[in-house]
Each structure stands twice: as structure tokens, then as C-alpha cells.
Design an enzyme around this catalytic site. Sequence first.
Site, PDB file in Angstrom:
ATOM      1  N   ASN A 102      41.200  54.530  20.851  1.00 58.79           N
ATOM      2  CA  ASN A 102      42.142  55.036  19.840  1.00 58.79           C
ATOM      3  C   ASN A 102      41.506  56.051  18.909  1.00 58.79           C
ATOM      4  O   ASN A 102      42.143  56.494  17.954  1.00 58.79           O
ATOM      5  CB  ASN A 102      42.737  53.873  19.024  1.00 58.79           C
ATOM      6  CG  ASN A 102      41.760  53.337  18.008  1.00 58.79           C
ATOM      7  OD1 ASN A 102      40.554  53.398  18.201  1.00 58.79           O
ATOM      8  ND2 ASN A 102      42.275  52.811  16.915  1.00 58.79           N
ATOM      9  N   GLY A 155      49.925  47.194  26.891  1.00 60.04           N
ATOM     10  CA  GLY A 155      49.528  48.601  26.748  1.00 60.04           C
ATOM     11  C   GLY A 155      48.187  48.719  26.052  1.00 60.04           C
ATOM     12  O   GLY A 155      47.372  47.777  26.041  1.00 60.04           O
ATOM     13  N   LYS A 197      46.224  56.105  24.962  1.00 57.12           N
ATOM     14  CA  LYS A 197      44.983  55.359  24.695  1.00 57.12           C
ATOM     15  C   LYS A 197      44.158  55.083  25.947  1.00 57.12           C
ATOM     16  O   LYS A 197      42.948  54.888  25.854  1.00 57.12           O
ATOM     17  CB  LYS A 197      45.313  54.041  23.995  1.00 57.12           C
ATOM     18  CG  LYS A 197      45.713  54.236  22.551  1.00 57.12           C
ATOM     19  CD  LYS A 197      45.959  52.924  21.843  1.00 57.12           C
ATOM     20  CE  LYS A 197      46.342  53.191  20.398  1.00 57.12           C
ATOM     21  NZ  LYS A 197      46.724  51.991  19.679  1.00 57.12           N
ATOM     22  N   TYR A 257      54.083  48.135  11.861  1.00 54.39           N
ATOM     23  CA  TYR A 257      54.008  48.123  10.396  1.00 54.39           C
ATOM     24  C   TYR A 257      55.189  48.851   9.759  1.00 54.39           C
ATOM     25  O   TYR A 257      55.329  48.876   8.551  1.00 54.39           O
ATOM     26  CB  TYR A 257      52.686  48.745   9.909  1.00 54.39           C
ATOM     27  CG  TYR A 257      52.287  49.993  10.656  1.00 54.39           C
ATOM     28  CD1 TYR A 257      52.806  51.229  10.331  1.00 54.39           C
ATOM     29  CD2 TYR A 257      51.409  49.913  11.734  1.00 54.39           C
ATOM     30  CE1 TYR A 257      52.468  52.362  11.029  1.00 54.39           C
ATOM     31  CE2 TYR A 257      51.052  51.042  12.454  1.00 54.39           C
ATOM     32  CZ  TYR A 257      51.583  52.275  12.097  1.00 54.39           C
ATOM     33  OH  TYR A 257      51.247  53.384  12.803  1.00 54.39           O
TER      34      TYR A 257
END
Length: 517
Positions: free
Chosen positions: A318, A373, A297, A462
Site C-alpha cells: 500500500n 483483496g 495493491k 472509515y
Amino acid sequence: MSKICLCLTAKTISRNLELIEKYRKYIDLAELRVDCLHPDEIFFIRHFPRQAGIPVILTIRRKQDGGFYLSGEGSRVALLSRGLAFAESDRRHNFAYVDLEEDLEVPGLEEAVRTFGTRIIRSYHNFDGIGNITEKIKSLRKIGDEIAKIAVMPQSLKDVLVIYRAVRETTDTEKIIVGMGTFGLNTRILSEKLGSFLSYTSETEDPTIPPGAPGLISPKELVEKYRFRDINSATDIYGVVGFPLNTTYSPKIYNTVFSREKIDAVYIPFPAHDLGYFLELAEDLNIKGAAVTIPYKEEIIHHLSNVSDSVRIAGACNTIKALGTLTRSLPGETVSKVWIGTNTDTLGFTESLLSFLDRKHLRGQKITIIGAGGAARAVVSEIFRLKGKCLILNRTPVRARELALNFGYAWGGLDSQALDTIERYSDIIIQTSPVGTFPNINDDPFELYNFNGHETVMDLIYNPQQTAFLKRAMATGCRILNGMDMLLRQAKYQYEYILDRDFPEHLIPALLGSLQK
Ligand code: NAP
């Protein structure tokens, strides 16, 4: 159209027939891998094509070519002859194809199979790399009516690029191209674009059945998740680049939307050791846009011609989109795509957290961020915009410091010293590291910290839906939020940026349901 072949590697004929039934609606043909059969079963292979009811490839793969056959060449040829003998006038009852390796010389057998209409697949396997693939495709067939089969193991996206180029140089050769392993997955999905006669698949749910080759996915996944039947030479390609890309849900989100909205496009994961290789491949395949994830990223920003404010402020990107090709006038300069980028994690995060808290801003909120990050950068820049105060804790303290100083926030390491400070920043705790992601679901990024039960705790992960960190927080009474809602919200903005069209929001409940499964 490129066909789907199910590689049958069960120990018994009956189990292989069950697998054909299981996947019948997804497959066009099957490959009976006789080398995987129990010795008692090999006597019954002659009847298999009639029992299968679809065209079948007869294969007896030696150990050196990635199979399980250990006996000598004499017995292998005898077994091949047994499978092909007593050809019936109804060709559907005979093997439709036989796979013979490039070094196998059995002129008598070859002549016989040609006479009875069985086609020869002349195969080459390389499990260590791709070799000189163009030459191999050109020289493999002994006679023009054979199908050349190249099964190779790309070690990077650079090798994958060589495969696509080799295929373009050999359009006049009928062939099967198989990129094995994770780097080769895109070649098996884009089989139609490669001009490959078929794409191999394997049973993936029964752990007692070995994969036909490393990395093969099931026919169901190839069709339902990757839209194999809808891909044609004009289909637009999108994807996600990162490494290792074990848990990405984006192909499922995008390909579901493409299917439901009847958009001629496919979305593919591109695991990449090297971002430069992905960009070269993207140029070659005319990839129109991509999601960018761990660990690229920040690095991707150096390859972009223009970035949105969200990227500028967060220092992370992203989402990238190709703006067509830039033709340069200087001789010797490469013609390259112009890439632009944005960050949709920012809005996805904000909408998810604020709706969970039922707030419009974060003024007065003291927040601890774990990780520094790409995702943390997006989160911290939004908290700054929403007027919250942050403490950033990271395994590598210097990275926490670097991020915190951009916004005038506090920082520290993930250690016992942080325990005193965290008390002053514990209205909300946001976990942004990948620690606890599937399959390492018991890992906890900050075991030293004991929740007091009053914190609101968000984990950007997730998969699983409840990380060990979230479970620990919930056990003390904290309110918890996982990353699924953020994922879908950021995906909506990403889709709109890349495709320049509205995201069909009515599909969100169905998408959420299928991702949670
Ligand atoms: P990244 O840029 O590679 O950053 C990873 C961060 O985690 C770094 O601060 C790193 O610390 C830290 N970290 C890594 N391994 C660690 C370990 N074993 N112990 C402690 N800290 C560790 O990754 P990213 O792009 O920020 O993504 C991070 C996570 O957020 C991923 O799980 C990703 O799936 C998730 N994410 C979710 C969404 C969503 O929509 N829900 C969106 C974006 C990201 P060092 O600096 O010490 O290396």
C-alpha cells in the site's frame, strides 16, 4: 504566482456577489459567466467589476463550449459590447479580462478592449479529450498580448502526461491550462508548476449553482486542502493512486501535516484506470512517494525493485517510494525511477485491533474475515503472526481459497453454506471489503449473517464511520470498531517510510477531529 479564479455561475448578480464575499480571502479574481444569468439580469453586467472589488473576466459561454448561451452570435457580441462599453478611467471599474473563443472574429471589439486595457483570453475547449494540445497552445493567440486558454478533458493519466509535456514545450506562451474532470484535478492543483496564469474554481456547496466546468473544486478546498498558495516550482509531490478514489482521506492527512510542519510538499489524489500510466506520470512529475489503494495493491508489486517483508508475506503493497533515477547504459532503454514498497496496513491494523481489545496477541481467537483483496491480505498475514485462527469468506470463493491456503486457514463463499462454519469463527469478525462505503452506505456485505451479540466486529471502512454492517452488529450488542483508527496508524508508518522523518504524533487528535467532521 498562479492566481485563483472563482467561476461565477449563479442566476443573479447579487448571488454572484455573495459568492465573491464567501470566498474573498481565497481568490484573486472572478469570472462572470453571463450565460448563466437570468435574462433580466444581463442588463446590469456593466457595473459588476466595480461591485466585485476584484479583477473580473467577462465570459459568455456558448452551449457548444460547455456554457448555457443559446442565442445567436450577433446577440452574444452585442452583449459582450454592453459589458465592455463606457470604459472608465479607473480601470478597476472595467472588466479586467474578456474571454473570446478561438473562432470568434470581432476586430472592432478587440481593438476597443485593448485600448481601454482589458486583456483578451483566447480560449479553446475540448470536452471529449485533449486534442493536439501543443499545437493548440502555440497557435491559439491571434496577437501576442493575448492569454491562451486551453480547457480540455483528459480521459486518463496518459492524457495528463501529454498536457504536462505540452506545457514544457510552450514555456514562452502566456497561458491558462485547465485539465477538467477527475483526471485533470492534479493540473489545477499544480497550476503554478504548469506555469498557468490561473486555476479555475467553483462554488460546490450550493446544489442550485452549476459547476463552472466538470470537476472544479472550491477555492477553499484548493487552498486549505491542497496548499495551492504554497506550491512553487521546487515543491515535492506525493500522492495516492487508485480507482475510483472517491473517499480517500490521505490528502487531508498529509497536506495538514505538511502545512503544520512547514514542509515544502503537496499530496494529490491520482485516480488511474491504468497503473502503468500513473508510473509514467510519476516519473515525469518526479513524484517521490505514494499510497496505493483499491484496486492496485497486488498489481503494484510487479513494478517494484524491492519490497519489505510485510509485502512479501501479505502479497499486497500500500506504500511506494522512489529511490531516485536509475541510469541505464544500453541505448534505447528507458531511464526509470526505482520504486520500493512496503505495507503499512499490517501494523496499522494490528495496533488498532490490539489496543481496542487490550491484548498483546490473538492466540485462541477464532476470526472470520470478509473479503480477500489487498486489505484482507494485510489483515490475514497479521492474524497469522499474532497466532489467531481464521475463516476467510469472499464473494469470489477461489480468491478466499488462494489466500487461506497460504496460511493454512479455512475459507468459503459469502453464502448460506458459510453460516454453519462462521459459528466456529465468531470471536471477532473483520469486514475488509469496500461494501457499505460512501455513497453506498446502505449496502451490507453479508446480510445473511445474524450477529449473536458476542462478536467483536471491525469494519475497515472509515467513511461512513458506522457502516450498515457495523450498525447491525451494534444493535445486537456487539463491540464495534471502524477503520479510522487503523487509517491514522497506518498513515503514520506510511509517512515515516516515504518521507524518512518522524510523524508528528501531537497532530493526531486534531487530524482525527477534522476527519470525523
Ligand atoms: P480490493 O483489493 O479491491 O479488494 C476488495 C475485496 O472486496 C475483494 O475481496 C472483493 O471480492 C470484495 N468485494 C468488492 N465488492 C464486493 C461486493 N459488491 N460484494 C462482496 N464483496 C465485494 O480492496 P482493498 O484494498 O482490499 O480495500 C477494501 C476496503 O478496505 C476499502 O473500503 C478500503 O478503503 C478499506 N481499507 C481501509 C484501511 C484503513 O486503514 N482503515 C486500509 C486499507 C483498506 P472479489 O474478490 O469477489 O472481487
